[in-house]
Scaffold this active site. Sequence first.
Site, PDB file in Angstrom:
ATOM      1  N   LYS A  46      19.377  33.876   0.033  1.00 42.74           N
ATOM      2  CA  LYS A  46      19.360  32.638   0.827  1.00 42.74           C
ATOM      3  C   LYS A  46      20.490  31.722   0.408  1.00 42.74           C
ATOM      4  O   LYS A  46      21.098  31.032   1.231  1.00 42.74           O
ATOM      5  CB  LYS A  46      18.006  31.938   0.668  1.00 42.74           C
ATOM      6  CG  LYS A  46      16.948  32.510   1.584  1.00 42.74           C
ATOM      7  CD  LYS A  46      15.555  32.140   1.178  1.00 42.74           C
ATOM      8  CE  LYS A  46      14.559  33.051   1.893  1.00 42.74           C
ATOM      9  NZ  LYS A  46      13.255  33.092   1.272  1.00 42.74           N
ATOM     10  N   ASP A  86      10.415  27.071   7.621  1.00 37.31           N
ATOM     11  CA  ASP A  86       9.693  28.340   7.676  1.00 37.31           C
ATOM     12  C   ASP A  86       8.735  28.379   8.871  1.00 37.31           C
ATOM     13  O   ASP A  86       8.245  29.434   9.237  1.00 37.31           O
ATOM     14  CB  ASP A  86       8.836  28.520   6.405  1.00 37.31           C
ATOM     15  CG  ASP A  86       9.456  29.475   5.403  1.00 37.31           C
ATOM     16  OD1 ASP A  86      10.150  30.410   5.838  1.00 37.31           O
ATOM     17  OD2 ASP A  86       9.230  29.286   4.198  1.00 37.31           O
ATOM     18  N   GLN A  89       9.006  29.508  -1.575  1.00 33.74           N
ATOM     19  CA  GLN A  89       8.898  30.963  -1.490  1.00 33.74           C
ATOM     20  C   GLN A  89       7.461  31.411  -1.761  1.00 33.74           C
ATOM     21  O   GLN A  89       6.854  30.998  -2.753  1.00 33.74           O
ATOM     22  CB  GLN A  89       9.874  31.598  -2.501  1.00 33.74           C
ATOM     23  CG  GLN A  89       9.979  33.105  -2.411  1.00 33.74           C
ATOM     24  CD  GLN A  89      10.597  33.596  -1.109  1.00 33.74           C
ATOM     25  OE1 GLN A  89      11.521  32.987  -0.573  1.00 33.74           O
ATOM     26  NE2 GLN A  89      10.095  34.702  -0.589  1.00 33.74           N
TER      27      GLN A  89
HETATM   28  N1  GUN Z   1       7.628  35.382   1.497  1.00 32.06           N
HETATM   29  C1  GUN Z   1       7.817  36.456   2.297  1.00 32.06           C
HETATM   30  N2  GUN Z   1       8.414  36.087   3.438  1.00 32.06           N
HETATM   31  C2  GUN Z   1       8.599  34.762   3.365  1.00 32.06           C
HETATM   32  C3  GUN Z   1       9.178  33.808   4.242  1.00 32.06           C
HETATM   33  O1  GUN Z   1       9.632  34.100   5.358  1.00 32.06           O
HETATM   34  N3  GUN Z   1       9.199  32.545   3.786  1.00 32.06           N
HETATM   35  C4  GUN Z   1       8.687  32.172   2.585  1.00 32.06           C
HETATM   36  N4  GUN Z   1       8.737  30.894   2.243  1.00 32.06           N
HETATM   37  N5  GUN Z   1       8.148  33.027   1.761  1.00 32.06           N
HETATM   38  C5  GUN Z   1       8.107  34.317   2.146  1.00 32.06           C
END
Ligand code: GUN
Length: 281
Positions: free
Chosen positions: A50, A117, A94
């Site tokens: 990211k 998200d 996350q």
């Molecule tokens: N864990 C697995 N996929 C994601 C996602 O798209 N966003 C976040 N914040 N955590 C994740």
Amino acid sequence: MAATLIDGKALAAKLKKNVLEETQTLPRKPGLAVILVGDNPASRVYVTSKRKDCEECGFYSEEYALPAETTQKQLLDLVAELNGRADIDGILVQLPLPKGLDEKEVLLAIDPSKDVDCFHPYNVGQLTIGTPVFQPCTPGGVMEMLEEYGIDPAGKRCVVLGRSNIVGKPMAMLLLHAHGTVVMCHSKTPDMKELAASADILVSAVGKTGLVTADMVKEGAVVIDVAMNRNDAGKLCGDVCFEEAAVKVSYITPVPGGVGPMTRAMLMKNTLTAAKLHQGL
Ligand code: GUN
């Protein structure tokens, strides 16, 4: 006839290029804060990529790597601080969080205008009634792929395997809004094989290597594999038995190089959307 490979990597690169171009027209660059609690190695990899994506898109980014012992209050305090920051447009926590932390409360604490998200109940509600501000990243990425390859879900039978809040549920919602006839399958669905085999568009988001065998895909179907599993040899793979399905279907996504890069690109798109919103654009 062999299937057409849906190239998520190439499409994600195109999407990120468009994001960069739009970013360059903004008075202030978009800012994304990523919070990682604990030391889940897979999450570590995601967070690092990211950061790279943010650089590519011309964003400002901050990363918070917190120890697994972080308390709920410490995490909520950090979210509150980031909510108040004018240079931060998006906040990503996350998932999964380490045991002992209340994920629901944390997601609820994120300012919905910074919820890139699309996990906050406000944004989930907006998505459900068909007026989303943000696109949930993975399902949104899948919709972009379908559009790029001229695949219109309208009137098609769409079968989604898996009912998670991150993928399955919002995926079903997006396909429904695109006028697909949507069937959701999960661990308690007795006839999953038959339902999957009836799909014009099959999306698998379960996380089980070898789940989707050739007899579970219809001739000419579109197969989207959202999963990121490791097989016994430690190789990255999806839910779909790729080789055997690919000879039957019309379109298929590879793992890696399919949905994964699109999820990341959609996060960049959402952060740009948030930045524009915060700058009154
Ligand atoms: N864990 C697995 N996929 C994601 C996602 O798209 N966003 C976040 N914040 N955590 C994740």
